[in-house]
Design a protein around this motif. Structure first.
Motif, PDB file in Angstrom:
ATOM      1  N   PRO A  87     118.296 -67.214  72.189  1.00 11.52           N
ATOM      2  CA  PRO A  87     116.988 -67.304  71.535  1.00 11.52           C
ATOM      3  C   PRO A  87     117.070 -68.129  70.243  1.00 11.52           C
ATOM      4  N   ILE A  88     116.107 -69.036  70.099  1.00 13.02           N
ATOM      5  CA  ILE A  88     116.032 -69.880  68.904  1.00 13.02           C
ATOM      6  C   ILE A  88     114.604 -69.831  68.376  1.00 13.02           C
ATOM      7  N   ILE A  89     114.511 -69.584  67.067  1.00 17.54           N
ATOM      8  CA  ILE A  89     113.229 -69.639  66.364  1.00 17.54           C
ATOM      9  C   ILE A  89     113.321 -70.768  65.354  1.00 17.54           C
ATOM     10  N   VAL A  90     112.305 -71.606  65.310  1.00 22.75           N
ATOM     11  CA  VAL A  90     112.274 -72.751  64.401  1.00 22.75           C
ATOM     12  C   VAL A  90     111.186 -72.542  63.362  1.00 22.75           C
ATOM     13  N   PHE A  91     111.546 -72.793  62.115  1.00 23.45           N
ATOM     14  CA  PHE A  91     110.594 -72.781  61.007  1.00 23.45           C
ATOM     15  C   PHE A  91     110.368 -74.223  60.557  1.00 23.45           C
ATOM     16  N   SER A  92     109.139 -74.519  60.196  1.00 21.10           N
ATOM     17  CA  SER A  92     108.853 -75.860  59.693  1.00 21.10           C
ATOM     18  C   SER A  92     107.738 -75.800  58.656  1.00 21.10           C
ATOM     19  N   ALA A  93     107.861 -76.652  57.671  1.00 24.97           N
ATOM     20  CA  ALA A  93     106.803 -76.775  56.672  1.00 24.97           C
ATOM     21  C   ALA A  93     105.708 -77.725  57.156  1.00 24.97           C
ATOM     22  N   TRP A  94     105.967 -78.402  58.287  1.00 22.95           N
ATOM     23  CA  TRP A  94     105.050 -79.425  58.779  1.00 22.95           C
ATOM     24  C   TRP A  94     104.498 -79.051  60.146  1.00 22.95           C
ATOM     25  N   ASN A  95     103.194 -79.201  60.288  1.00 26.78           N
ATOM     26  CA  ASN A  95     102.535 -78.983  61.574  1.00 26.78           C
ATOM     27  C   ASN A  95     102.541 -80.322  62.318  1.00 26.78           C
ATOM     28  N   ASP A  96     103.710 -80.672  62.831  1.00 24.65           N
ATOM     29  CA  ASP A  96     103.981 -81.993  63.387  1.00 24.65           C
ATOM     30  C   ASP A  96     104.092 -81.894  64.911  1.00 24.65           C
ATOM     31  N   SER A  97     103.225 -82.634  65.608  1.00 19.88           N
ATOM     32  CA  SER A  97     103.212 -82.550  67.077  1.00 19.88           C
ATOM     33  C   SER A  97     104.504 -83.093  67.702  1.00 19.88           C
ATOM     34  N   THR A  98     105.160 -84.044  67.064  1.00 24.09           N
ATOM     35  CA  THR A  98     106.413 -84.579  67.596  1.00 24.09           C
ATOM     36  C   THR A  98     107.494 -83.505  67.604  1.00 24.09           C
ATOM     37  N   ASN A  99     107.628 -82.797  66.477  1.00 24.73           N
ATOM     38  CA  ASN A  99     108.617 -81.717  66.412  1.00 24.73           C
ATOM     39  C   ASN A  99     108.256 -80.578  67.359  1.00 24.73           C
ATOM     40  N   MET A 100     106.975 -80.259  67.426  1.00 22.47           N
ATOM     41  CA  MET A 100     106.545 -79.193  68.335  1.00 22.47           C
ATOM     42  C   MET A 100     106.867 -79.561  69.784  1.00 22.47           C
ATOM     43  N   SER A 101     106.619 -80.801  70.166  1.00 21.32           N
ATOM     44  CA  SER A 101     106.921 -81.259  71.528  1.00 21.32           C
ATOM     45  C   SER A 101     108.417 -81.192  71.809  1.00 21.32           C
ATOM     46  N   ALA A 102     109.207 -81.589  70.832  1.00 24.56           N
ATOM     47  CA  ALA A 102     110.665 -81.525  70.995  1.00 24.56           C
ATOM     48  C   ALA A 102     111.115 -80.078  71.174  1.00 24.56           C
ATOM     49  N   CYS A 103     110.525 -79.178  70.418  1.00 29.42           N
ATOM     50  CA  CYS A 103     110.864 -77.753  70.532  1.00 29.42           C
ATOM     51  C   CYS A 103     110.458 -77.186  71.890  1.00 29.42           C
TER      52      CYS A 103
END
Length: 160
Positions: A87-103
């Motif tokens: 299980p992996i949980i990712v935190f981000s300060a940015w609501n970035d669709s590129t990072n979300m897609s990668a995740c």
């Protein structure tokens, strides 16, 4: 919202790897995570996190995305090569669709925006709790099946 007490019963025994380069965020998050986990290992960057991951055994990884040297996406790609089910949980300060897609493509269990919302974290931990519990049950079944198979084969040797 899920029952935090039920989650606590299970998460306390899990080993957490938390990767965050912002020291103040890391300190605040560890204080919050200590309510759920007894065993927390921190890394200040993704390369350190990957090195720790390769040397130890972790049940869950929580990581930031934007970090120097190696980003959280690359860290997660490396971890997924070794263990596709952790299980992996990712935190981000940015609501970035590129990072979300990668995740999404890496089958990340939760993508959460900073600042962290405790109810969202509890929901993500519940999801992780179910996944770890399921992974352990599968491991036990496979282990028992292999053990039974070994015993049967061993007995055949002595019967001949």
């Amino acid at each position: 919202m899920k029952n935090p007490k039920k989650i606590l019963e299970y998460t306390k025994e899990l080993n957490l790897l938390y990767v965050e380069d912002d020291k103040s965020m890391q300190k605040r998050s560890v204080e919050m995570f200590s309510n759920f986990f007894d065993n927390i290992t921190t890394a200040d960057n993704c390369q350190e996190g990957l090195d720790l991951y390769n040397k130890s055994s972790f049940d869950i990884v929580i990581t930031d995305i934007s970090m120097p040297k190696m980003d959280g996406i690359e860290l997660n790609q490396n971890i997924r090569q070794y263990n596709p089910s952790i299980p992996i949980i990712v935190f981000s300060a940015w609501n970035d669709s590129t990072n979300m897609s990668a995740c999404i493509s890496l089958d990340i269990d939760a993508y959460m925006l900073k600042p962290l919302d405790s109810s969202n974290l509890i929901d993500a931990l519940y999801k992780v709790y179910l996944k770890v519990k399921n992974n352990r049950e599968i491991f036990k079944k496979v282990w028992y099946w292999q053990t039974d198979k070994f015993i049967i084969n061993y007995m055949k040797i002595f019967q001949n």
